[in-house]
Design a protein around this motif. Structure first.
Motif, PDB file in Angstrom:
ATOM      1  N   ILE A 126      -5.905 -12.796  19.730  1.00  0.00           N
ATOM      2  CA  ILE A 126      -5.975 -11.694  20.700  1.00  0.00           C
ATOM      3  C   ILE A 126      -4.754 -11.732  21.615  1.00  0.00           C
ATOM      4  O   ILE A 126      -4.130 -10.695  21.887  1.00  0.00           O
ATOM      5  N   ALA A 127      -4.384 -12.922  22.074  1.00  0.00           N
ATOM      6  CA  ALA A 127      -3.220 -13.057  22.960  1.00  0.00           C
ATOM      7  C   ALA A 127      -1.941 -12.638  22.233  1.00  0.00           C
ATOM      8  O   ALA A 127      -1.091 -11.948  22.800  1.00  0.00           O
ATOM      9  N   CYS A 128      -1.791 -13.022  20.969  1.00  0.00           N
ATOM     10  CA  CYS A 128      -0.606 -12.637  20.189  1.00  0.00           C
ATOM     11  C   CYS A 128      -0.551 -11.130  19.994  1.00  0.00           C
ATOM     12  O   CYS A 128       0.518 -10.517  20.111  1.00  0.00           O
ATOM     13  N   LEU A 129      -1.687 -10.539  19.675  1.00  0.00           N
ATOM     14  CA  LEU A 129      -1.745  -9.087  19.513  1.00  0.00           C
ATOM     15  C   LEU A 129      -1.399  -8.378  20.822  1.00  0.00           C
ATOM     16  O   LEU A 129      -0.685  -7.373  20.835  1.00  0.00           O
ATOM     17  N   PHE A 130      -1.916  -8.906  21.928  1.00  0.00           N
ATOM     18  CA  PHE A 130      -1.629  -8.322  23.239  1.00  0.00           C
ATOM     19  C   PHE A 130      -0.132  -8.409  23.561  1.00  0.00           C
ATOM     20  O   PHE A 130       0.485  -7.434  23.979  1.00  0.00           O
ATOM     21  N   VAL A 131       0.457  -9.580  23.338  1.00  0.00           N
ATOM     22  CA  VAL A 131       1.883  -9.767  23.613  1.00  0.00           C
ATOM     23  C   VAL A 131       2.722  -8.856  22.705  1.00  0.00           C
ATOM     24  O   VAL A 131       3.676  -8.214  23.162  1.00  0.00           O
ATOM     25  N   ALA A 132       2.352  -8.765  21.433  1.00  0.00           N
ATOM     26  CA  ALA A 132       3.083  -7.902  20.507  1.00  0.00           C
ATOM     27  C   ALA A 132       2.984  -6.438  20.942  1.00  0.00           C
ATOM     28  O   ALA A 132       3.980  -5.703  20.921  1.00  0.00           O
ATOM     29  N   SER A 133       1.792  -6.018  21.352  1.00  0.00           N
ATOM     30  CA  SER A 133       1.602  -4.643  21.826  1.00  0.00           C
ATOM     31  C   SER A 133       2.437  -4.371  23.066  1.00  0.00           C
ATOM     32  O   SER A 133       3.051  -3.304  23.199  1.00  0.00           O
ATOM     33  N   MET A 134       2.474  -5.309  23.979  1.00  0.00           N
ATOM     34  CA  MET A 134       3.267  -5.153  25.204  1.00  0.00           C
ATOM     35  C   MET A 134       4.760  -5.080  24.880  1.00  0.00           C
ATOM     36  O   MET A 134       5.497  -4.289  25.472  1.00  0.00           O
ATOM     37  N   ALA A 175       9.553  -1.862  24.461  1.00  0.00           N
ATOM     38  CA  ALA A 175      10.673  -1.400  23.642  1.00  0.00           C
ATOM     39  C   ALA A 175      10.723   0.128  23.612  1.00  0.00           C
ATOM     40  O   ALA A 175      11.797   0.732  23.713  1.00  0.00           O
ATOM     41  N   ARG A 176       9.573   0.775  23.501  1.00  0.00           N
ATOM     42  CA  ARG A 176       9.528   2.241  23.512  1.00  0.00           C
ATOM     43  C   ARG A 176       9.960   2.795  24.866  1.00  0.00           C
ATOM     44  O   ARG A 176      10.685   3.788  24.930  1.00  0.00           O
TER      45      ARG A 176
END
Length: 131
Positions: A14-22, A27-28
């Motif tokens: 969950i933390a990795c997914l959150f960091v990747a999403s952020m 970037a956008r």
């Protein structure tokens, strides 16, 4: 111990997914900021070019008036042919003063250099008569 390991794995995922999403979100945002900055720079550069052309038009119209038009008007025989000659003299002067790069930018932005310059000259003449 197994339940704890599973919980750690789930939380890590969950933390990795959150960091990747952020990271993707940031970037956008950065990309949008860069695009707005490029557009602002392009608009400022075009505005500066138009101001430069307006100044050149002003110089050339005033020069044509001083060297050709005023003499004809003072002598009382400023004909339609003289008006056309004065206009052509002015547009030639403006065109000669514009670097090729500036001409190309106007063509790219507005489509036709001759029409743009004609409208700029006519606009300046109209404004100067109203002063």
């Amino acid at each position: 111990i197994i339940m704890r390991d599973i919980l750690v794995e789930v939380l890590t995922t969950i933390a990795c997914l959150f960091v990747a999403s952020m990271l993707i979100f940031c970037a956008r945002l950065f990309h949008q900021f860069c695009e707005r900055l490029k557009e602002k720079t392009k608009n400022e550069a075009m505005r500066n070019l138009i101001n430069k052309i307006d100044y050149i038009v002003q110089l050339c119209v005033e020069t044509t008036n001083q060297t050709f038009v005023n003499d004809k008007k003072d002598s009382g025989n400023f004909t339609d042919e003289d008006k056309e000659q004065a206009f052509n003299q002015t547009i030639d002067s403006v065109t000669n003063m514009l670097p090729d790069e500036d001409r190309q930018k106007i063509i790219n932005e507005f489509g036709d250099l001759g029409t743009f310059l004609k409208n700029s000259i006519e606009n300046y003449i109209k404004q100067s008569k109203n002063m």
